[in-house]
Design an enzyme around this catalytic site. Structure first.
Site, PDB file in Angstrom:
ATOM      1  N   ASP A   1      -9.356  -5.287   7.576  1.00 37.30           N
ATOM      2  CA  ASP A   1      -9.517  -5.368   6.110  1.00 37.30           C
ATOM      3  C   ASP A   1     -11.015  -5.164   5.990  1.00 37.30           C
ATOM      4  OD1 ASP A   1      -7.626  -6.663   3.841  1.00 37.30           O
ATOM      5  OD2 ASP A   1      -9.943  -7.035   3.294  1.00 37.30           O
TER       6      ASP A   1
ATOM      7  N   ASP B   1     -12.912  -0.139   6.874  1.00 41.36           N
ATOM      8  CA  ASP B   1     -12.327   0.384   5.733  1.00 41.36           C
ATOM      9  C   ASP B   1     -10.995   0.876   6.165  1.00 41.36           C
ATOM     10  OD1 ASP B   1     -11.170   1.941   3.795  1.00 41.36           O
ATOM     11  OD2 ASP B   1     -12.936   2.961   3.498  1.00 41.36           O
TER      12      ASP B   1
ATOM     13  N   ASP C   1       0.455  -2.181   3.597  1.00 43.93           N
ATOM     14  CA  ASP C   1       0.531  -3.061   2.711  1.00 43.93           C
ATOM     15  C   ASP C   1      -0.558  -2.929   1.832  1.00 43.93           C
ATOM     16  OD1 ASP C   1       2.147  -4.713   0.914  1.00 43.93           O
ATOM     17  OD2 ASP C   1       0.738  -6.171   1.495  1.00 43.93           O
TER      18      ASP C   1
ATOM     19  N   CYS D   1       2.811  -4.287  -3.856  1.00 47.20           N
ATOM     20  CA  CYS D   1       3.265  -5.402  -5.024  1.00 47.20           C
ATOM     21  C   CYS D   1       3.325  -4.915  -6.431  1.00 47.20           C
ATOM     22  CB  CYS D   1       3.086  -6.617  -4.776  1.00 47.20           C
ATOM     23  SG  CYS D   1       1.295  -6.909  -5.164  1.00 47.20           S
TER      24      CYS D   1
END
Length: 331
Positions: free
Chosen positions: A120, A148, A206, A268
């Site tokens: 992350d 990154d 994700d 999402c």
């Protein structure tokens, strides 16, 4: 809700008053904890280990939560992890690991085999992942890198190369270019791989998105101010920059995947632009990428996405937050 967001929901066929339960995941092998939470847990039949609870129940104060026996994760997010079809011994990459619930689920599925790499760009968010790994005692085979995800480049065997024939100066230069390692589980060591096995067996991307499909996230704007929602979710300039990032993340995750491996791309967001459009653009530039059926989804309460073999969860169809899933393999 502001008019602009109500229009957005209407365009996507969503009822703003739709009730969505909260979900938790109970670690494998643990007894039900209804007495402690003082509520009835509704077992999610299509997703092993998941239960829904009434939205007013606060799990943070329970012993089960404090002792690392349960954690909150939306059922749709759990479906994205399950779509990877992780097998014992796999080397798995979670390219956008924070805040950590999916990372913990991946670690649970791997058990005492394989390795898990979490990446992350935000150090404080990845530190929260490290805390979760410790809390739920699933970090022995996990390593975390502040980096990154669009340019992360360490393969599962890369550390072995540093011990080879490179000069000391070469190794120092390579180490200087490497991401910051902030956690390394005691059994997360990696193995040498043969030529055809170079890369990760499973990659989860994700991707960062506008989070417009997450009702829990949208509710935060009640405190932040609805004008902030229009700037952070509905603004075209922000969306354009996210589309570029999402394509970069997907492309780099696929680059790090071994031949025959599986990659799941998810967001999402409810928008076509951040999902189907990104997938189309990626496929047009990567001829070795092939969309796959999510075989475990036969009984899932989701609908088909705008591209065959892709899936969409949403409050109206699934009783979950919104989530898009596309599964790829590398030919």
């Amino acid at each position: 809700l502001p008019g602009a967001f109500l229009d957005f929901l209407e365009e996507n066929g969503l009822d703003p008053s739709m009730y969505v339960p909260r979900y938790i995941r109970v670690k494998p092998g643990l007894l039900e904890i209804e007495d402690e939470l003082k509520c009835k847990l509704q077992k999610i039949t299509w997703l092993p280990g998941f239960f829904s609870i009434p939205p007013q129940i606060q799990i943070a104060g329970s012993k089960a939560y404090q002792q690392g026996k349960i954690y909150g994760i939306d059922a749709a997010s759990g479906a994205a992890v399950l779509a990877l079809n992780v097998s014992l011994g796999d080397h798995v990459l979670d390219l956008c690991a924070a805040p950590g619930a999916k990372l913990c689920m991946l670690a649970d599925l791997l058990g005492s085999s394989g390795s898990l790499t979490g990446v992350d760009i935000a150090r404080h968010r990845l530190a929260a992942c490290r805390t979760m790994l410790h809390k739920y005692s699933v970090g022995d085979r996990c390593r975390l890198f502040v980096a990154d995800g669009a340019s992360f480049s360490l393969l599962p065997f890369r550390f072995a190369e540093w011990t080879g024939k490179r000069s000391r100066g070469d190794r120092k230069k390579a180490k200087a270019r490497s991401p910051e390692l902030i956690f390394y589980g005691r059994h997360s060591g990696v193995v040498g791989l043969c030529k055809n096995d170079i890369g990760y067996d499973r990659v989860l991307v994700d991707a960062e998105c506008t989070h417009d499909g997450s009702l829990k996230h949208i509710q935060k704007f009640e405190n932040w101010g609805w004008e902030t929602l229009e700037r952070r979710v509905l603004d075209a300039k922000r969306t354009d920059s996210l589309l570029h990032l999402q394509l970069q993340l997907l492309t780099n995750g696929f680059r790090l995947l071994r031949v025959g491996g599986t990659l799941v791309y998810s967001t999402c967001s409810l928008t076509v632009a951040q999902n189907e459009d990104v997938v189309k653009q990626f496929l047009s530039a990567n001829y070795s990428a092939e969309l796959q059926e999510v075989e475990v989804a036969a009984n899932w309460p989701c609908r088909s996405g705008g591209i065959p073999k892709t899936l969409r969860f949403d409050p109206k169809t699934s009783g979950t937050s919104g989530l898009f899933i596309a599964k790829f393999t590398k030919l």
